[in-house]
Design an enzyme around this catalytic site. Structure first.
Site, PDB file in Angstrom:
ATOM      1  N   TYR A 195      -7.767  -1.356   6.172  1.00 50.33           N
ATOM      2  CA  TYR A 195      -6.598  -0.526   5.903  1.00 50.33           C
ATOM      3  C   TYR A 195      -5.364  -1.415   5.841  1.00 50.33           C
ATOM      4  O   TYR A 195      -5.176  -2.287   6.687  1.00 50.33           O
ATOM      5  CB  TYR A 195      -6.440   0.524   6.999  1.00 50.33           C
ATOM      6  CG  TYR A 195      -5.159   1.321   6.921  1.00 50.33           C
ATOM      7  CD1 TYR A 195      -5.061   2.435   6.097  1.00 50.33           C
ATOM      8  CD2 TYR A 195      -4.043   0.959   7.665  1.00 50.33           C
ATOM      9  CE1 TYR A 195      -3.889   3.175   6.019  1.00 50.33           C
ATOM     10  CE2 TYR A 195      -2.859   1.678   7.599  1.00 50.33           C
ATOM     11  CZ  TYR A 195      -2.781   2.782   6.771  1.00 50.33           C
ATOM     12  OH  TYR A 195      -1.624   3.499   6.693  1.00 50.33           O
ATOM     13  N   HIS A 196      -4.505  -1.179   4.846  1.00 49.86           N
ATOM     14  CA  HIS A 196      -3.330  -2.019   4.607  1.00 49.86           C
ATOM     15  C   HIS A 196      -2.094  -1.396   5.246  1.00 49.86           C
ATOM     16  O   HIS A 196      -1.668  -0.302   4.862  1.00 49.86           O
ATOM     17  CB  HIS A 196      -3.112  -2.178   3.107  1.00 49.86           C
ATOM     18  CG  HIS A 196      -2.311  -3.390   2.730  1.00 49.86           C
ATOM     19  ND1 HIS A 196      -1.056  -3.650   3.247  1.00 49.86           N
ATOM     20  CD2 HIS A 196      -2.584  -4.419   1.882  1.00 49.86           C
ATOM     21  CE1 HIS A 196      -0.587  -4.781   2.732  1.00 49.86           C
ATOM     22  NE2 HIS A 196      -1.505  -5.268   1.903  1.00 49.86           N
ATOM     23  N   GLY A 197      -1.500  -2.081   6.226  1.00 55.48           N
ATOM     24  CA  GLY A 197      -0.268  -1.615   6.829  1.00 55.48           C
ATOM     25  C   GLY A 197       0.920  -1.885   5.923  1.00 55.48           C
ATOM     26  O   GLY A 197       0.794  -2.426   4.823  1.00 55.48           O
ATOM     27  N   GLU A 206      -1.098   1.525  -0.816  1.00 54.86           N
ATOM     28  CA  GLU A 206      -1.326   1.996   0.554  1.00 54.86           C
ATOM     29  C   GLU A 206      -0.253   1.454   1.496  1.00 54.86           C
ATOM     30  O   GLU A 206       0.219   2.155   2.388  1.00 54.86           O
ATOM     31  CB  GLU A 206      -2.713   1.542   1.017  1.00 54.86           C
ATOM     32  CG  GLU A 206      -3.192   2.192   2.295  1.00 54.86           C
ATOM     33  CD  GLU A 206      -4.680   1.950   2.493  1.00 54.86           C
ATOM     34  OE1 GLU A 206      -5.475   2.794   2.056  1.00 54.86           O
ATOM     35  OE2 GLU A 206      -5.040   0.890   3.055  1.00 54.86           O
ATOM     36  N   SER A 249      -8.319  -5.133   0.637  1.00 55.15           N
ATOM     37  CA  SER A 249      -7.840  -3.801   0.983  1.00 55.15           C
ATOM     38  C   SER A 249      -7.794  -2.977  -0.297  1.00 55.15           C
ATOM     39  O   SER A 249      -6.926  -3.205  -1.151  1.00 55.15           O
ATOM     40  CB  SER A 249      -6.443  -3.864   1.603  1.00 55.15           C
ATOM     41  OG  SER A 249      -5.930  -2.561   1.777  1.00 55.15           O
TER      42      SER A 249
END
Length: 313
Positions: A89-91, A162, A156
């Protein structure tokens, strides 16, 4: 004058940590250039000749991770000894991923190649740093060669979209991206899900996104600046690998994808054209990690308190 000073101070507080990270990244590239010139290095940036300087870079970022975010890495045992594809998951900014790369190299002396968006390679002054740390554009051919050479490759699927437009609900924004699944099937390697707890509480994007969304979709450039940088607790969790296995039956698949069952599914090339299934399995696995380890919606206050929660160590 006082109001203007307070406004500027508030802005600096919001953006000082992200700007500091950018400064350290560019400083790292400058030091690499000095190292290259002093040692007259012309070797392949991925070769072991660069390992000593990689260790120095990794040590710096690992110290930063420990001090600022109390960083923890869990599930390294789930990484295969050979090649595989890490999906995460990409912050708002991938600082957690940088922490992961650093600790992986320090613990296992292992370099994980990172697939990055094309705009990253347009940034001035980072060419050597990207090469030495194994950042690649991520074409199908490049990924297959990397996997053939025994590397871990990370990606990602949500990417910049995202990063910019997900929020404290931790919604995955993968769209129809299934290229990673196709590569995994062709290379016959496992996919390993990964997620960092509280990554959205550390760094966030502004709520008003309509204008920035249109701007991004038309230019594919991230104009929205991240803010924050609070010293919340970061924990990266590496899930169990999703193996390549063409032998599962359709009946077993139906059973395993029932709601609430987050069993990490093996791949079926014959069912749902394989690629779709592998992609679905991966998305389910990453979502399962988020559901297990993340308070939703995310809370900055709780994430800060977790830095001092001794029971969770």
């Amino acid at each position: 004058l006082i109001i203007a000073s307070l406004t500027i101070s508030a802005i600096l507080v919001f953006f000082i940590v992200p700007l500091t990270i950018v400064f350290f990244i560019y400083l790292t590239n400058i030091l690499l250039l000095i190292y290259q010139r002093n040692n007259e290095l012309k070797a392949d940036p991925l070769s072991d000749v660069w390992n000593s300087v990689r260790k120095t870079i990794a040590s710096f970022w690992d110290i930063y991770a420990r001090i600022w975010h109390g960083y923890e890495l869990h599930g390294v045992k789930n990484l295969p000894e050979g090649p595989g594809i890490l999906v995460y998951y990409h912050g708002a900014i991938p600082i957690d991923y940088l922490y992961f790369l650093s600790r992986l190299f320090l613990w296992k002396k292992r370099l994980c190649l990172s697939v990055a968006d094309h705009f990253v390679f347009r940034l001035p002054g980072l060419r050597l740093l990207l090469a030495v740390t194994g950042v690649i554009p991520g074409t199908r051919e490049e990924c297959l060669v990397a996997l053939k050479n025994g590397y871990l490759v990370s990606i990602s699927p949500g990417g910049v979209r995202e990063a910019l437009f997900s929020d404290e609900s931790y919604q995955l924004m993968w769209g129809n991206r299934k290229g990673f699944a196709q590569v995994a099937l062709e290379a016959k390697v496992p996919i390993i899900p990964m997620y960092t707890q509280n990554v959205r509480e550390g760094y966030r994007m502004f709520k008003e996104r309509r204008f920035f969304r249109r701007l991004y979709e038309s230019t594919r450039l991230p104009f929205t600046p991240p803010y924050g940088g609070l010293p919340v607790k970061f924990r990266t969790y590496i899930g169990k690998p999703i193996p390549y296995d063409p032998n599962i039956t359709a009946e077993e698949l139906v059973e395993k994808v029932k709601p609430g069952n987050y069993t990490f599914l093996p791949c079926i090339k014959q069912v749902f054209k394989g690629i779709f299934l592998f992609s679905f399995q991966t998305k389910t696995a990453v979502q399962a990690l988020i559901s297990k380890h993340q308070t939703i919606p995310g809370s900055i206050w709780k994430a800060l308190l977790e830095r001092f929660d001794k029971r969770r160590k």
